[in-house]
Design an enzyme around this catalytic site. Structure first.
Site, PDB file in Angstrom:
ATOM      1  N   CYS A 355     -26.028  44.349  65.004  1.00 31.19           N
ATOM      2  CA  CYS A 355     -27.276  44.953  65.489  1.00 31.19           C
ATOM      3  C   CYS A 355     -27.897  44.184  66.647  1.00 31.19           C
ATOM      4  CB  CYS A 355     -28.259  45.177  64.358  1.00 31.19           C
ATOM      5  SG  CYS A 355     -28.900  43.700  63.636  1.00 31.19           S
TER       6      CYS A 355
HETATM    7  O1  KQY Z   1     -30.393  46.603  62.666  1.00 29.89           O
HETATM    8  C1  KQY Z   1     -30.869  45.633  62.166  1.00 29.89           C
HETATM    9  N1  KQY Z   1     -30.306  45.108  61.117  1.00 29.89           N
HETATM   10  C2  KQY Z   1     -32.106  45.072  62.748  1.00 29.89           C
HETATM   11  C3  KQY Z   1     -33.078  44.599  61.783  1.00 29.89           C
HETATM   12  C4  KQY Z   1     -34.368  44.280  62.423  1.00 29.89           C
HETATM   13  C5  KQY Z   1     -35.116  43.331  61.644  1.00 29.89           C
HETATM   14  C6  KQY Z   1     -36.437  43.032  62.220  1.00 29.89           C
HETATM   15  N2  KQY Z   1     -37.071  42.047  61.448  1.00 29.89           N
END
Ligand code: KQY
Length: 365
Positions: A355
């Site tokens: 991510c």
């Molecule tokens: O896609 C993801 N795992 C992003 C997570 C964002 C977390 C923000 N605290």
């Protein structure tokens, strides 16, 4: 660059699989102190390691806020491009564009972004800079884009095989904070139009306690058309056990857009990973941002590996299963180098290697 009012499907553009050739990768620099401990300093070192590993195989661009530009430029090697783009946090997969291609040109899909659930259960407020970021990446890349006004999506909530199949989770895409004004059928038809798909496979849930409402990219990934990885546990006492069983049943029952059964490689999960007292104390408490408390279980998994040209970048989590993960990934991707990066600091920020990255597809010009 133009903002298009047609759709990728009507224009003959499709989203390629991540395993297809890349022209490069984008990342955003971490810094917000209410998400990353010690003002992001620890995470910055990890992001540098991820960027350096990817840069061995393809060009990397790092987007950074004005106030961290000099630091990021100093910490990153010269072969990594650093550009200033305002942002709220560092999740390029989720707020960056999803690229589509017709083989000779690429375009961006600029989804609406609301911090994983907006005012219902979003993870921070505001998110306006992140929502504007995809457009700016498209400008830098000189590509036209499609804005999905009124349709919210994060790139980490979908995986495609590049041949008409998309896999996602109901937990995320049908959550109240995303597109609850639309029916499941309307969500399907929007995805089909913007990514040029024929078939959507709906898993029920993602990794236990994943704060993204169960993004698929932490539990499942395509290896190539007809073949995929699924995060797995044999521990019946873990709530994750039932979730993995349910995913496998669905994947075994379904076939893809081309009518194939999908071959599944099981990727064993690490033991539960909890936040320590010291780690928790390093994060600023801010109203409106999800707190990080001692003992909280993190959404630890190896399925969020990132596929680059010639390699797989996967998270090492200090667990006995780190080496098993490398072995399973080598079996699934025999022609790619398998590179592990210590990713605990990314996990502590609620995220993972997949991510924080976004690929630009390669095209024949
Ligand atoms: O896609 C993801 N795992 C992003 C997570 C964002 C977390 C923000 N605290």
């Amino acid at each position: 660059m133009k903002s298009l009012t047609s759709t990728p499907k009507s224009d003959g553009f499709r989203m390629p699989g991540e395993f297809e050739p890349h022209a490069g990768t984008y990342i955003i620099w971490p810094q917000r102190p209410d998400n990353w401990r010690l003002g992001g300093k620890m995470a910055q070192h990890t992001f540098v390691e991820v960027a350096k590993a990817i840069a061995r195989f393809e060009p990397v661009t790092v987007a950074v806020n004005y106030d961290q530009y000099a630091n990021a430029r100093h910490m990153l090697p010269e072969n990594i491009r650093v550009v200033e783009i305002s942002n709220n946090d560092s999740w390029m997969r989720d707020c960056g564009p999803t690229f589509v291609t017709n083989g000779s040109e690429i375009r961006g899909v600029d989804w609406e972004f609301n911090s994983w659930g907006g005012l219902v259960d979003g993870l921070y407020f505001p998110w306006d800079k992140d929502d504007s970021l995809a457009q700016k990446v498209c400008e830098i890349e000189r590509v036209d884009s499609y804005r999905t006004k009124g349709f919210i999506l994060e790139g980490g909530s979908i995986h495609v095989d590049g041949e008409g199949t998309l896999v996602t989770t109901e937990e995320c895409l049908l959550s109240e904070g995303r597109n609850s004004h639309l029916t499941k059928e309307e969500i399907e038809s929007t995805l089909k139009e913007y990514l040029n798909l024929e078939k959507i496979i709906w898993l029920k849930r993602g990794i236990y306690l994943d704060e993204t409402n169960g993004h698929v990219d932490n539990i499942f990934s395509f290896v190539k058309p007809g073949e995929a990885i699924l995060a797995w546990t044999e521990d019946k006492s873990d709530p994750q056990y039932e979730i993995c069983q349910e995913c496998l049943e669905i994947l075994e029952r379904e076939s893809d857009a081309k009518g194939r059964k999908i071959k599944i490689h099981k990727l064993m999960l690490p033991k539960p990973v909890l936040i320590t007292k010291e780690e928790s104390e390093g994060v600023d408490a801010v109203e409106g941002t999800l707190p990080r408390q001692e003992g909280d279980r993190l959404a630890a998994s190896y399925a969020n590996f990132y596929i680059v040209n010639g390699a797989i970048i996967f998270p090492r989590l200090g667990d006995a299963n780190d080496d098993n993960a490398a072995k399973t990934l080598k079996e699934a991707f025999p022609d790619r180098e398998i590179i592990g990066i210590d990713a605990r600091e990314i996990l502590l920020g609620g995220g993972n290697i997949h991510c924080i990255t976004q690929q630009i597809p390669a095209v024949k010009r």
